[in-house]
Design an enzyme around this catalytic site. Structure first.
Site, PDB file in Angstrom:
ATOM      1  N   ASP A  25      77.020 114.721  47.118  1.00 31.34           N
ATOM      2  CA  ASP A  25      77.285 115.624  48.372  1.00 31.34           C
ATOM      3  C   ASP A  25      77.192 114.965  49.497  1.00 31.34           C
ATOM      4  O   ASP A  25      76.561 114.135  49.713  1.00 31.34           O
ATOM      5  CB  ASP A  25      76.594 116.593  48.193  1.00 31.34           C
ATOM      6  CG  ASP A  25      74.936 116.465  48.301  1.00 31.34           C
ATOM      7  OD1 ASP A  25      74.512 115.569  47.749  1.00 31.34           O
ATOM      8  OD2 ASP A  25      74.393 117.304  49.352  1.00 31.34           O
ATOM      9  N   GLU A  26      78.140 115.647  50.596  1.00 31.63           N
ATOM     10  CA  GLU A  26      77.855 115.497  51.936  1.00 31.63           C
ATOM     11  C   GLU A  26      77.968 114.043  52.292  1.00 31.63           C
ATOM     12  O   GLU A  26      77.060 113.505  53.168  1.00 31.63           O
ATOM     13  CB  GLU A  26      76.657 116.241  52.476  1.00 31.63           C
ATOM     14  CG  GLU A  26      76.803 117.595  52.141  1.00 31.63           C
ATOM     15  CD  GLU A  26      75.753 118.564  52.887  1.00 31.63           C
ATOM     16  OE1 GLU A  26      75.733 119.491  53.229  1.00 31.63           O
ATOM     17  OE2 GLU A  26      74.476 117.806  52.728  1.00 31.63           O
ATOM     18  N   HIS A  69      73.153 110.987  51.955  1.00 28.24           N
ATOM     19  CA  HIS A  69      71.507 111.483  51.480  1.00 28.24           C
ATOM     20  C   HIS A  69      70.734 110.248  51.043  1.00 28.24           C
ATOM     21  O   HIS A  69      69.717 110.593  50.228  1.00 28.24           O
ATOM     22  CB  HIS A  69      71.569 112.627  50.550  1.00 28.24           C
ATOM     23  CG  HIS A  69      72.107 114.009  51.091  1.00 28.24           C
ATOM     24  ND1 HIS A  69      71.314 114.583  52.237  1.00 28.24           N
ATOM     25  CD2 HIS A  69      73.273 114.681  51.095  1.00 28.24           C
ATOM     26  CE1 HIS A  69      72.045 115.609  52.643  1.00 28.24           C
ATOM     27  NE2 HIS A  69      73.197 115.586  51.846  1.00 28.24           N
ATOM     28  N   ASP A  86      66.241 111.714  48.934  1.00 28.60           N
ATOM     29  CA  ASP A  86      67.276 112.123  50.068  1.00 28.60           C
ATOM     30  C   ASP A  86      66.895 111.518  51.426  1.00 28.60           C
ATOM     31  O   ASP A  86      65.900 110.568  51.460  1.00 28.60           O
ATOM     32  CB  ASP A  86      67.097 113.778  50.531  1.00 28.60           C
ATOM     33  CG  ASP A  86      68.176 114.293  50.721  1.00 28.60           C
ATOM     34  OD1 ASP A  86      68.925 113.969  51.767  1.00 28.60           O
ATOM     35  OD2 ASP A  86      68.551 115.306  50.032  1.00 28.60           O
ATOM     36  N   GLU A 127      63.757 122.130  53.779  1.00 34.43           N
ATOM     37  CA  GLU A 127      63.747 121.526  55.136  1.00 34.43           C
ATOM     38  C   GLU A 127      62.740 122.451  55.804  1.00 34.43           C
ATOM     39  O   GLU A 127      62.016 121.987  56.733  1.00 34.43           O
ATOM     40  CB  GLU A 127      65.208 121.809  55.962  1.00 34.43           C
ATOM     41  CG  GLU A 127      66.240 120.627  55.462  1.00 34.43           C
ATOM     42  CD  GLU A 127      67.068 121.159  54.276  1.00 34.43           C
ATOM     43  OE1 GLU A 127      66.493 122.094  53.610  1.00 34.43           O
ATOM     44  OE2 GLU A 127      68.053 120.622  54.462  1.00 34.43           O
ATOM     45  N   TYR A 135      71.036 130.266  47.263  1.00 46.06           N
ATOM     46  CA  TYR A 135      70.244 129.410  48.027  1.00 46.06           C
ATOM     47  C   TYR A 135      69.031 130.064  48.812  1.00 46.06           C
ATOM     48  O   TYR A 135      69.104 130.866  49.554  1.00 46.06           O
ATOM     49  CB  TYR A 135      70.992 128.745  49.308  1.00 46.06           C
ATOM     50  CG  TYR A 135      71.835 127.468  48.683  1.00 46.06           C
ATOM     51  CD1 TYR A 135      71.952 127.378  47.509  1.00 46.06           C
ATOM     52  CD2 TYR A 135      71.847 126.482  49.490  1.00 46.06           C
ATOM     53  CE1 TYR A 135      72.879 126.223  46.776  1.00 46.06           C
ATOM     54  CE2 TYR A 135      72.606 125.168  48.980  1.00 46.06           C
ATOM     55  CZ  TYR A 135      73.130 125.138  47.839  1.00 46.06           C
ATOM     56  OH  TYR A 135      73.392 124.005  47.199  1.00 46.06           O
ATOM     57  N   ASP A 157      66.569 128.833  50.413  1.00 46.50           N
ATOM     58  CA  ASP A 157      66.444 128.506  51.663  1.00 46.50           C
ATOM     59  C   ASP A 157      66.798 129.558  52.457  1.00 46.50           C
ATOM     60  O   ASP A 157      66.497 129.488  53.963  1.00 46.50           O
ATOM     61  CB  ASP A 157      66.492 127.267  52.050  1.00 46.50           C
ATOM     62  CG  ASP A 157      68.104 126.737  51.690  1.00 46.50           C
ATOM     63  OD1 ASP A 157      68.496 127.205  51.076  1.00 46.50           O
ATOM     64  OD2 ASP A 157      68.519 125.888  52.534  1.00 46.50           O
TER      65      ASP A 157
HETATM   66  C1  TNX Z   1      73.369 121.771  51.670  1.00 45.32           C
HETATM   67  S1  TNX Z   1      73.523 121.741  48.728  1.00 45.32           S
HETATM   68  C2  TNX Z   1      72.923 120.491  51.130  1.00 45.32           C
HETATM   69  C3  TNX Z   1      71.243 120.059  51.017  1.00 45.32           C
HETATM   70  C4  TNX Z   1      70.566 121.162  51.916  1.00 45.32           C
HETATM   71  C5  TNX Z   1      71.156 122.469  52.083  1.00 45.32           C
HETATM   72  C6  TNX Z   1      70.504 123.446  53.078  1.00 45.32           C
HETATM   73  C7  TNX Z   1      73.886 120.420  48.967  1.00 45.32           C
HETATM   74  C8  TNX Z   1      74.277 119.730  47.759  1.00 45.32           C
HETATM   75  N1  TNX Z   1      73.549 119.679  50.068  1.00 45.32           N
HETATM   76  O1  TNX Z   1      71.198 118.593  51.485  1.00 45.32           O
HETATM   77  O2  TNX Z   1      69.387 120.733  51.841  1.00 45.32           O
HETATM   78  O3  TNX Z   1      72.606 122.651  52.047  1.00 45.32           O
HETATM   79  O4  TNX Z   1      70.724 124.743  52.577  1.00 45.32           O
END
Ligand code: TNX
Length: 534
Positions: free
Chosen positions: A326-327, A263, A192, A473, A420, A422
């Site tokens: 993701d993201e 990431h 990441d 995190e 989740y 966390d």
């Molecule tokens: C989203 S879940 C993310 C993670 C973060 C998380 C924190 C996902 C595919 N991406 O990178 O750690 O939220 O809750």
């Protein structure tokens, strides 16, 4: 006198029922068969059919460690005297994960598929005392019959070792916790923005540079400062092979995740030519999403990632290789001439289709090695790669699940609202600590249902199962991870394993009283959430 006797019998029944009915995740069927208990002493051998040596030794080791009881272990020979033994036998036609556990005056019998017998052993373990027995070297287990099988074929736990790095011994402990809960996949989030955690021989800077950051954000995002403490580390390929074998002995497959195209800042810090701007980049010291991602117009990015995948595939036998997805912000791609050229030459509509091109190109490579990719639900955007499995995580998970089913792709349900770990467990004490997300109580996790009403019966086979994720995190040490994981993992294990009809919050709450004793007995850190925290 007669009434007293009846009352006494009733007491015995209720007592043993209370004991036998506490297994988590809840088995399909539990029957009492008479009242009584079988005594396990050092005279009682564990007898096993050849392929069940792992389960036999697992049980032997467990009772040796926890009760200092040393049981003889023998493979069943031609002369079968199975009385007064713990007998593990293979039922060749039993479906994956199925087992029967029978305890009566003749001893303990567990029969089932190979993994099923292992799960039977896990259930048997939960019938043992949750403290040092008063009589040394003797264990009593109540007479009973259990018939059991998993609801889903994929029952996963994910650990993020990038945001914080954890020692191998702790990863093994997490694998043990997953195994006690009858889970069969352990997803390791290995890369990441904040750190690269797997040794890659071909690209040593991934470890020399990418595995380390010079400090970590303090407090709740966006942070109140930086601790300026160097943090990092990575697992050598030898350590990972050892982890894979450790998990295999517990019927768990480790699924590696190598994040792309987003990431990926830790990799870019090591090899800046792989980003759109050429850097310089730094391993990220705060949380959240970054603009800098792998350049999708640069062919050396694909050569680089294929080189990594070669080594990953060599170490991990898993059928599934997780490629993240993701993201991934698209700002850099929009401004990058190489990415824009790729969009033109490949006749792509936009940057979402460029992401799809990226993932599909990597999928092709991974498929050519005989493996299947898993990606987070963003891989549905811009067109899903032809053979990908979707991990549906955003929101309550249903949108990704339904999207995957519409595209007729297999899906694993891992909703951020509910699964989740966390996210805080209670509103009060966790508000003192930094965290992500809204309150996710044990009850909320327990009541998550992967198969929503909208799912058509012909699509059921596409729902492989579900997974719970621990993003780290805000977890800088193993005890915090355990505390965040438990008791919610116990609740979630029941969603993954037990029949839907068996799910009952009050019943679960009662059984948790015993589970807490086991946590103590197993030495786990956990959040003793009051039962009424709903
Ligand atoms: C989203 S879940 C993310 C993670 C973060 C998380 C924190 C996902 C595919 N991406 O990178 O750690 O939220 O809750």
């Amino acid at each position: 006198m007669k009434t007293l006797f009846v009352l006494f019998l009733l007491f015995l029944m209720v007592n043993s029922w209370a004991q036998i009915n506490t297994i988590i995740p809840k088995p399909i069927k539990v029957h009492e068969c008479g009242t009584g208990e079988f005594l396990i002493s050092e005279k009682i051998p564990i007898l096993y059919d050849a392929p069940l040596e792992l389960s036999a030794n697992f049980f032997k080791q467990y009772v040796a460690e926890k009760y200092q009881l040393s049981l003889p272990v023998k493979m069943v020979g031609s002369k079968k005297n199975l009385k007064s033994s713990i007998h593990l036998s293979l039922k060749s036609d039993a479906p994956e994960g199925h087992y029967l556990l029978m305890i009566d005056k003749n001893g303990v019998q567990i029969t089932g598929s190979e993994s099923g017998v292992f799960y039977g052993v896990q259930s048997l373990i939960q019938l043992l005392p949750t403290s040092e027995p008063t009589k040394k070297r003797e264990l009593l287990v109540p007479y009973m019959n259990i018939a059991d099988a998993p609801r889903f074929v994929y029952r996963g736990l994910m650990l993020d070792v990038s945001r914080h790095f954890f020692p191998v011994e702790f990863v093994k402990k997490c694998i043990d916790i997953a195994a006690y809960h009858k889970m069969n996949y352990f997803h390791l989030h290995l890369t990441d923005d904040q750190g690269w955690r797997i040794e890659i021989k071909k690209y040593p800077k991934l470890n020399g540079i990418g595995s380390w950051r010079n400090g970590t954000m303090i407090g709740q995002w966006p942070g109140t400062g930086n601790d300026s403490i160097r943090h990092g580390g990575f697992y050598t390929q030898g350590q990972i092979r050892d982890l894979v074998a450790y998990a295999q002995k517990r019927y768990i497959t480790i699924v590696p995740e190598i994040e792309m195209p987003g990431h990926s800042l830790a990799a870019l810090a090591a090899y800046p030519n792989l980003g759109c701007t050429g850097g310089p980049y730094q391993v990220k010291e705060s949380w959240g999403i970054t603009d800098d991602v792998y350049c999708a117009g640069n062919d050396s990015v694909f050569t680089f990632l294929q080189g990594i995948i070669d080594e990953v595939i060599d170490i991990f036998p898993s059928k599934y290789i997780h490629i993240g997805g993701d993201e991934c912000r698209k700002d850099r791609w929009k401004a990058c001439p190489k990415c824009q050229k790729r969009i033109k030459t490949e006749h792509l509509k936009d940057e979402h289709e460029l992401q799809s091109y990226f993932v599909t190109r990597m999928e092709k490579y991974i498929n050519s090695k005989g493996r299947t990719i898993i990606g987070w639900d963003e891989i549905l955007e811009g067109g899903i790669a032809p053979n990908a499995v979707v991990m549906s995580w955003r929101g309550d998970g249903t949108q990704g699940l339904e999207g995957a089913l519409r595209a007729k792709h297999p899906v694993i349900f891992t909703p951020s609202y509910g699964f989740y770990l966390d996210y805080p467990q209670t509103s009060h004490e966790d508000s003192l600590a930094a965290n992500w997300g809204g309150v996710t109580s044990v009850k909320k996790s327990y009541l998550i249902e992967p198969i929503t009403d909208s799912v058509k019966s012909e699509d059921l086979r596409l729902i492989l199962g579900a997974q719970t994720n621990i993003w780290t995190e805000y977890m800088s040490n193993p005890a915090k991870v355990e505390y965040m994981m438990l008791p919610r993992l116990s609740a979630i294990s029941e969603v993954l394993w037990s029949p839907k009809e068996a799910r009952n919050w009050d019943d679960f709450k009662n059984r948790m009283e015993f589970q807490y004793q086991r946590y103590q007995w197993w030495g786990y850190a956990y959040n003793p959430v009051p039962a009424d925290n709903e």
